[in-house]
Write an enzyme that holds these catalytic residues in place. Sequence first.
Site, short mmCIF file in Angstrom:
data_model
loop_
_atom_site.label_atom_id
_atom_site.label_comp_id
_atom_site.label_asym_id
_atom_site.label_seq_id
_atom_site.Cartn_x
_atom_site.Cartn_y
_atom_site.Cartn_z
N ASN A 1 7.77 61.09 28.68
CA ASN A 1 9.34 59.88 27.99
C ASN A 1 10.66 59.80 29.66
O ASN A 1 10.86 60.91 29.02
CB ASN A 1 9.04 59.92 26.77
CG ASN A 1 8.11 60.15 25.52
OD1 ASN A 1 7.12 58.53 26.42
ND2 ASN A 1 8.48 60.08 24.69
N GLY A 2 10.73 59.26 29.36
CA GLY A 2 11.93 58.48 29.77
C GLY A 2 11.85 58.00 31.81
O GLY A 2 11.04 56.93 31.70
N GLU B 1 22.30 38.83 12.92
CA GLU B 1 20.86 40.06 12.62
C GLU B 1 20.36 39.36 12.22
O GLU B 1 19.13 39.48 12.35
CB GLU B 1 21.90 40.61 11.36
CG GLU B 1 20.25 42.00 10.39
CD GLU B 1 20.04 42.79 12.12
OE1 GLU B 1 18.71 43.20 12.07
OE2 GLU B 1 20.51 43.40 13.29
N CYS C 1 7.10 56.62 25.32
CA CYS C 1 7.18 56.53 24.04
C CYS C 1 7.21 57.41 23.07
O CYS C 1 7.73 58.24 22.50
CB CYS C 1 5.80 55.33 23.60
SG CYS C 1 7.40 54.03 22.44
N HIS D 1 32.09 23.84 19.22
CA HIS D 1 32.86 24.43 20.61
C HIS D 1 31.81 24.02 21.53
O HIS D 1 31.33 25.17 22.24
CB HIS D 1 33.21 25.43 20.41
CG HIS D 1 34.60 25.28 19.46
ND1 HIS D 1 35.58 24.48 20.05
CD2 HIS D 1 35.20 25.66 18.12
CE1 HIS D 1 36.58 24.49 19.05
NE2 HIS D 1 35.98 24.81 17.75
N GLU E 1 12.80 38.75 17.42
CA GLU E 1 12.00 40.12 17.47
C GLU E 1 10.82 40.32 17.39
O GLU E 1 9.48 40.55 17.67
CB GLU E 1 12.54 41.47 16.38
CG GLU E 1 13.63 42.44 17.40
CD GLU E 1 14.66 43.06 16.15
OE1 GLU E 1 14.58 44.61 16.78
OE2 GLU E 1 14.96 42.89 15.44
N LYS F 1 10.80 51.29 18.72
CA LYS F 1 11.00 51.45 18.30
C LYS F 1 12.40 52.29 18.39
O LYS F 1 13.56 52.48 18.03
CB LYS F 1 10.30 52.88 17.73
CG LYS F 1 11.19 53.14 15.73
CD LYS F 1 11.71 51.34 15.18
CE LYS F 1 12.63 51.84 13.84
NZ LYS F 1 13.03 50.54 12.98
N TRP G 1 5.35 52.73 26.68
CA TRP G 1 5.54 51.55 27.10
C TRP G 1 6.16 51.48 28.06
O TRP G 1 6.77 52.18 28.58
CB TRP G 1 7.25 51.63 26.30
CG TRP G 1 7.61 49.86 25.58
CD1 TRP G 1 7.82 49.41 24.79
CD2 TRP G 1 8.88 49.63 26.42
NE1 TRP G 1 8.03 47.98 24.68
CE2 TRP G 1 9.41 48.75 25.63
CE3 TRP G 1 9.73 51.25 26.95
CZ2 TRP G 1 10.81 48.49 26.61
CZ3 TRP G 1 10.58 49.97 27.83
CH2 TRP G 1 11.15 48.48 27.73
N ARG H 1 6.59 53.16 17.04
CA ARG H 1 7.44 52.92 18.82
C ARG H 1 7.62 51.86 19.34
O ARG H 1 8.22 52.01 20.23
CB ARG H 1 7.86 54.60 18.60
CG ARG H 1 8.02 55.49 18.05
CD ARG H 1 7.28 57.01 18.70
NE ARG H 1 8.64 57.05 20.28
CZ ARG H 1 9.42 57.81 20.22
NH1 ARG H 1 9.85 58.27 18.78
NH2 ARG H 1 10.58 57.94 21.23
N LYS I 1 16.05 39.17 13.54
CA LYS I 1 15.02 40.16 13.23
C LYS I 1 14.04 38.37 13.76
O LYS I 1 12.35 38.68 14.45
CB LYS I 1 14.89 39.53 11.27
CG LYS I 1 15.84 40.79 11.17
CD LYS I 1 14.70 42.16 11.13
CE LYS I 1 15.35 43.14 11.89
NZ LYS I 1 16.52 43.09 12.77
#
Length: 614
Positions: free
Chosen positions: A102-103, A483, A2, A506, A490, A609, A74, A27, A487
């Site tokens: 990070n990664g 969207e 992160c 349907h 999230e 983030k 994270w 983040r 939201k």
Amino acid sequence: MCGILGYVGPREAEPILVEGLRRLEYRGYDSAGVATLDGHKLHIRKKAGRVAELCEHLRERPSPGCLGISHTRWATHGGATDLNAHPHWAGEGDGQVAVVHNGVIENYAVLKRQLEAEGIIFRSQTDTEVIAQLIAYHLNGDLVEAVRKVLPMLKGTYGLAVISPRNPEWIVGARLGSPLVLGLGEGENFLASDPTALMGNTTKAVYLQDHQLCVLTADDWQIYDAQRSLVSANIQTIDWDIGDADKANFPHYMLKEIYEQPEAIENAMRGRLSDADSSAHFGGLNLDAQQLRRVERIIFTACGTSYHAALVGEYLIEEFARIPVEVEYASEFRYRNPPVDRNTIVIAITQSGETADTLAALRESKRKGHPTLAVCNVVGSTIAREADGGVYLHAGPEIGVASTKAFTSQVTVLTMLALYFGRMRHLSSLQGAKMISELRSLPDLVRKTLHCHDEVRRIAEKYSDVNNMLYMGRQYLYPVALEGALKLKEISYIHAEGYPAAEMKHGPIALVDEQTPSIFLMPRGPIFEKVMSNLEEVKARGGPVIAICSEGDDEIADYMAHKADDVIYVPDAPEYLQPIVTAIPLQLLAYHIALLRGCDVDKPRNLAKSVTVE
């Protein structure tokens, strides 16, 4: 992944590192830690949980020294525990090494087994500890040489900061697929994963590129390429002010950023609308008019909220420029092998400019010879640098994990691109002038839309205890339904889904019951009556209905008073600008429902983030 911040200079490192971690909290993370060097003594302090818990730990056990690295984690490998938190360390005496990363290291399990066969004992479940153990194992000379030996062994992505008592004046950084930026000060230098962490300390930045390694001391810095040659790098200016990353008088970053949208839209349009040409102008596309006129297809690639903005862009460009458009999830596009025509342009849409999947999709497109553009918010980010050209949003830093002003700024830029391409093809000057006039009115329409805040808060109180919500829209407003649902998911953790309103019958209409509210996006437009029919279908099955409608029409107001349980009115706007106007009450609704449910609005669980891992 992160957040990373490193510091070397004359000041005590710990308070600088902790303040930087606070700036990186947006983040998303689950643990935090620092490592400092006091002469040849390495100090490591780390804690699962928030930065505040690390600060409490540091009050009991300070971490002295004028050089250090820090991290917010994270989790990708191993749970959120003190042992799995970064920094990770290995070795003994002056051969100790501390690493933040990070990664993702994809071959860490193989490397770990090899090291365990050498008798090395691991403390954590992470892939990062493998890096620390490998560097310590190869630290026979100086730290730079040890890092250089290890990097070719790593398969995956990394943004690394490494320190060791062996070289107590150095911070060594390396990058492959995960961002790192050098911050250059007077007699002090910084290394960060995000320029936000540098605010208040320096405005001079150098962005590391893939396969590069850097060495920082208090008075100097060097960057080397994969062949170990010195690289001359461009120093860029961070144009965000420290106040941009503060909450000002708002209780949360997300609410501040919702209210910043009129100014963000104005910034996105500034200098880009030309009355003389009845068109939009972009200075950074780096493709000449002939290349752009030859475009026969556009592919948008993006993730998350940016994907929804791209879907709006599809409607915009196909209507105004008559160019066929495809929208691809970047995570899927990077692994597909679709037939792409010669005169196709690929446009990556991203807030951070560092999203791993979007970057990989962009690189794959470039590899196949297609012109690429980026719609991006962060100046100097990897995607912005690697695309052939692009457009910056100029929205300022977006700190809340749930994107708000970046979405509306992206849609604004895509609207101007539709005008630009349209005027190159078939739109008349009168049509272009009309669009410019309507675009210029947009910030005031958004300011007026924000007046719905109190009504949205009341509706949030009514529905904050539900477990499911449905969002419906058609044409331009279908992506806004997606969207709005995103939201809510999230930040409130309520299950929500967005659908084209006509698709309800349907299958999804089976979900409708008295405990499942449906939100209908239905401002005035050519298919208003069609959406009203879809609303009637939900009402006939006992489902509560929230309608978002255009203000100023008494007939519709009277009708909706009898048909909808709740109505939110937004200013009347041209159909192609309605996605921006209608997104705002959905942002506010998600915000207030999350607050009422006791959720962390700015740092929702499990989310980051900038997603720099696959």
